[in-house]
Design an enzyme around this catalytic site. Structure first.
Site, mmCIF file in Angstrom:
data_model
loop_
_atom_site.group_PDB
_atom_site.id
_atom_site.type_symbol
_atom_site.label_atom_id
_atom_site.label_comp_id
_atom_site.label_asym_id
_atom_site.label_seq_id
_atom_site.Cartn_x
_atom_site.Cartn_y
_atom_site.Cartn_z
ATOM 1 N N TYR A 20 0.820 -1.211 0.000
ATOM 2 C CA TYR A 20 0.000 0.000 0.000
ATOM 3 C C TYR A 20 0.858 1.267 0.000
ATOM 4 O O TYR A 20 0.462 2.281 -0.568
ATOM 5 C CB TYR A 20 -0.887 0.035 1.257
ATOM 6 C CG TYR A 20 -2.266 -0.540 1.070
ATOM 7 C CD1 TYR A 20 -2.443 -1.849 0.665
ATOM 8 C CD2 TYR A 20 -3.397 0.235 1.320
ATOM 9 C CE1 TYR A 20 -3.710 -2.371 0.522
ATOM 10 C CE2 TYR A 20 -4.664 -0.282 1.179
ATOM 11 C CZ TYR A 20 -4.814 -1.588 0.776
ATOM 12 O OH TYR A 20 -6.073 -2.103 0.636
ATOM 13 N N LYS A 70 2.624 -15.266 3.006
ATOM 14 C CA LYS A 70 2.801 -15.959 1.723
ATOM 15 C C LYS A 70 4.293 -16.251 1.620
ATOM 16 O O LYS A 70 4.964 -15.908 0.642
ATOM 17 C CB LYS A 70 2.278 -15.076 0.583
ATOM 18 C CG LYS A 70 2.182 -15.757 -0.772
ATOM 19 C CD LYS A 70 1.088 -16.828 -0.859
ATOM 20 C CE LYS A 70 1.196 -17.594 -2.167
ATOM 21 N NZ LYS A 70 0.284 -18.763 -2.225
ATOM 22 N N ASP A 75 -3.679 -17.990 0.996
ATOM 23 C CA ASP A 75 -4.699 -18.685 0.192
ATOM 24 C C ASP A 75 -5.440 -19.713 1.052
ATOM 25 O O ASP A 75 -6.667 -19.825 1.011
ATOM 26 C CB ASP A 75 -4.088 -19.314 -1.073
ATOM 27 C CG ASP A 75 -2.815 -20.106 -0.805
ATOM 28 O OD1 ASP A 75 -2.285 -20.062 0.328
ATOM 29 O OD2 ASP A 75 -2.338 -20.788 -1.738
ATOM 30 N N ASP A 97 -6.641 -6.453 4.191
ATOM 31 C CA ASP A 97 -7.748 -5.773 3.498
ATOM 32 C C ASP A 97 -8.717 -6.816 2.956
ATOM 33 O O ASP A 97 -9.931 -6.723 3.148
ATOM 34 C CB ASP A 97 -7.177 -4.919 2.357
ATOM 35 C CG ASP A 97 -8.270 -4.231 1.559
ATOM 36 O OD1 ASP A 97 -9.197 -3.676 2.179
ATOM 37 O OD2 ASP A 97 -8.203 -4.252 0.312
ATOM 38 N N ASP A 126 -12.631 -8.297 4.784
ATOM 39 C CA ASP A 126 -13.940 -8.263 4.110
ATOM 40 C C ASP A 126 -14.567 -9.654 4.104
ATOM 41 O O ASP A 126 -15.770 -9.815 4.317
ATOM 42 C CB ASP A 126 -13.797 -7.785 2.654
ATOM 43 C CG ASP A 126 -14.009 -6.276 2.515
ATOM 44 O OD1 ASP A 126 -13.783 -5.550 3.501
ATOM 45 O OD2 ASP A 126 -14.387 -5.823 1.412
HETATM 46 C C1 IPM Z 1 -10.450 -0.538 3.881
HETATM 47 C C2 IPM Z 1 -10.693 0.040 2.508
HETATM 48 C C3 IPM Z 1 -9.508 0.930 2.162
HETATM 49 C C4 IPM Z 1 -8.283 0.044 2.099
HETATM 50 C C5 IPM Z 1 -9.669 1.754 0.868
HETATM 51 C C6 IPM Z 1 -10.904 2.634 0.934
HETATM 52 C C7 IPM Z 1 -8.463 2.584 0.579
HETATM 53 O O1 IPM Z 1 -10.896 -0.974 1.578
HETATM 54 O O2 IPM Z 1 -10.336 0.231 4.838
HETATM 55 O O3 IPM Z 1 -10.401 -1.763 3.988
HETATM 56 O O4 IPM Z 1 -8.015 -0.605 1.066
HETATM 57 O O5 IPM Z 1 -7.586 -0.015 3.099
HETATM 58 MG MG MG Z 2 -11.021 -2.942 2.411
#
Ligand code: IPM
Ligand code: MG
Length: 362
Positions: free
Chosen positions: A135, A190, A222, A246, A250
């Site tokens: 990042y 990884k 993975d 990240d 999710d």
């Molecule tokens: C998160 C989001 C952010 C990230 C984006 C909005 C830059 O997806 O906070 O997980 O990738 O960190």
């Molecule tokens: Mg995110």
């Protein structure tokens, strides 16, 4: 206690308004000051993270953040896109530790995409390193390739990198968090392919020597993605780098039924923090009054617990959220037959009512 309130874009303004309402009934000496951020700030001031907003965030004890981003800004040059606001805040405030709990509420087990028995009682804490990795790694950019498969062709590149202190400090956060929970850390890497993550694995193993009471397991990313949907309850604390975190956070969020329920904390070395829902700005439902404000309300509770040292107030909010769920109130993202569908504002009002001891009528 000064709190910078940054609602941002999309549903950000609606959900933050509900969290503010909740904070205001707690009768704590909180001073809330609002500022624009993200696309809203770009439109008002020409930059997604204006100096005045950054300064407010730096001066405050904690930051309550909504969400940033809207498709209409996708064509802007990267430095002016809304996402740069949250990345800039993380970087400038040194918020290296991102805590994303994935907790499955009893009443919402059916809302998960997994079978109820796989997620009932789920309680995972994902700890994502937040200021390093691909990042932020330099160099990055576009250029003409001098080697690789197509010398002379246009190419783009980013740099994945981690330094020893960056890995050490996030490993400490993970082991310390595990001590207060199930005493198990899964470090996701990884290492079979990437130098950066072999280094990660080596250093996490070294730091582990200081925490003999905590169990450490290593898992490739993975496989971790697979195990999260196969047997999620086997995890306690998961620690990983910025990009893997990240993605996995999710995935973990969805196990719980709705990403609309999940708060997060991003902490610096002194526990100063930025608190935001794990979900994004959801421009498709913005302005409709249907967004779930509970992730933001629960983020405010995390803020009271971790940064402002007000655990009782945090407990009051969390119990109120359980009470409104038990009373059957649901925003559309968590709605199911037999429950009562409510909007953003009604949900916020119900939490306020639960805190102030009034009956929840819905
Ligand atoms: C998160 C989001 C952010 C990230 C984006 C909005 C830059 O997806 O906070 O997980 O990738 O960190
Ligand atoms: Mg995110």
């Amino acid at each position: 206690m000064k709190i910078a309130v940054l609602p941002g874009d999309g549903i950000g303004t609606e959900i933050v308004a509900e969290a503010v309402k909740v904070l205001n009934v707690l009768e704590l000496p909180l001073e809330l000051e609002e500022a624009v951020v993200g696309g809203a700030a770009y439109e008002a001031k020409g930059h997604p993270l204006p100096d005045s907003t950054l300064q407010l965030a730096k001066d405050a004890d904690a930051v309550l953040f909504g969400a940033v981003g809207d498709w209409k800004f996708d064509k802007l040059e990267r430095a002016l896109r809304p996402e740069q606001a949250i990345l800039g805040l993380r970087k400038h405030l040194g918020l290296f530790a991102n805590l994303r709990p994935a907790l499955c509420y009893e009443q919402l087990t059916h809302a998960s995409s997994l079978k109820p028995e796989l997620v009932a009682g789920l309680d995972i804490l994902i700890i994502r390193e937040l200021t390093g990795d691909i990042y932020f790694g330099q160099p990055r950019g576009r250029r003409t390739a001098v080697d690789g498969h197509f010398p002379g062709a246009e190419e783009a590149f980013d740099t994945m990198r981690y330094s020893r202190p960056e890995i050490e400090r996030i490993a400490h956060v993970a082991f310390q968090a595990a001590r207060r929970r199930g005493k198990k850390v899964t470090s996701v890497d990884k290492a079979n392919v990437l130098e950066t993550f072999q280094f990660w694995k080596d250093i996490v193993t070294e730091v582990h020597a200081q925490y003999p009471d905590v169990e450490l397991e290593h898992m490739y990313v993975d496989n971790a993605a697979m195990q999260l949907v196969k047997a999620p309850k086997k995890f306690d604390v998961v620690v990983t780098g910025n990009m893997f975190g990240d993605i996995l956070s999710d995935e973990a969020a969805m196990l719980t039924g709705s990403i609309g329920m999940l708060p997060s904390a991003s902490l610096d070395a002194n526990n100063k923090g930025l608190y935001e829902p794990s979900h994004g700005s959801a421009p498709d439902i913005a302005g409709k009054g249907v967004a779930n404000p509970l992730a933001t309300i629960l983020s405010a509770a995390m803020m009271l617990r971790y940064t402002l040292a007000q655990p009782e107030a945090a407990d009051r909010i969390e119990s109120a959220v359980r009470a409104v769920l038990a009373a059957g109130l649901r925003t559309p993202d968590i709605y199911s037959e037999g429950t009562r569908k409510v909007g953003t504002r009604e949900m916020g009002d119900a939490v306020v009512a639960a805190i102030t001891g009034k009956t929840i009528t819905g």
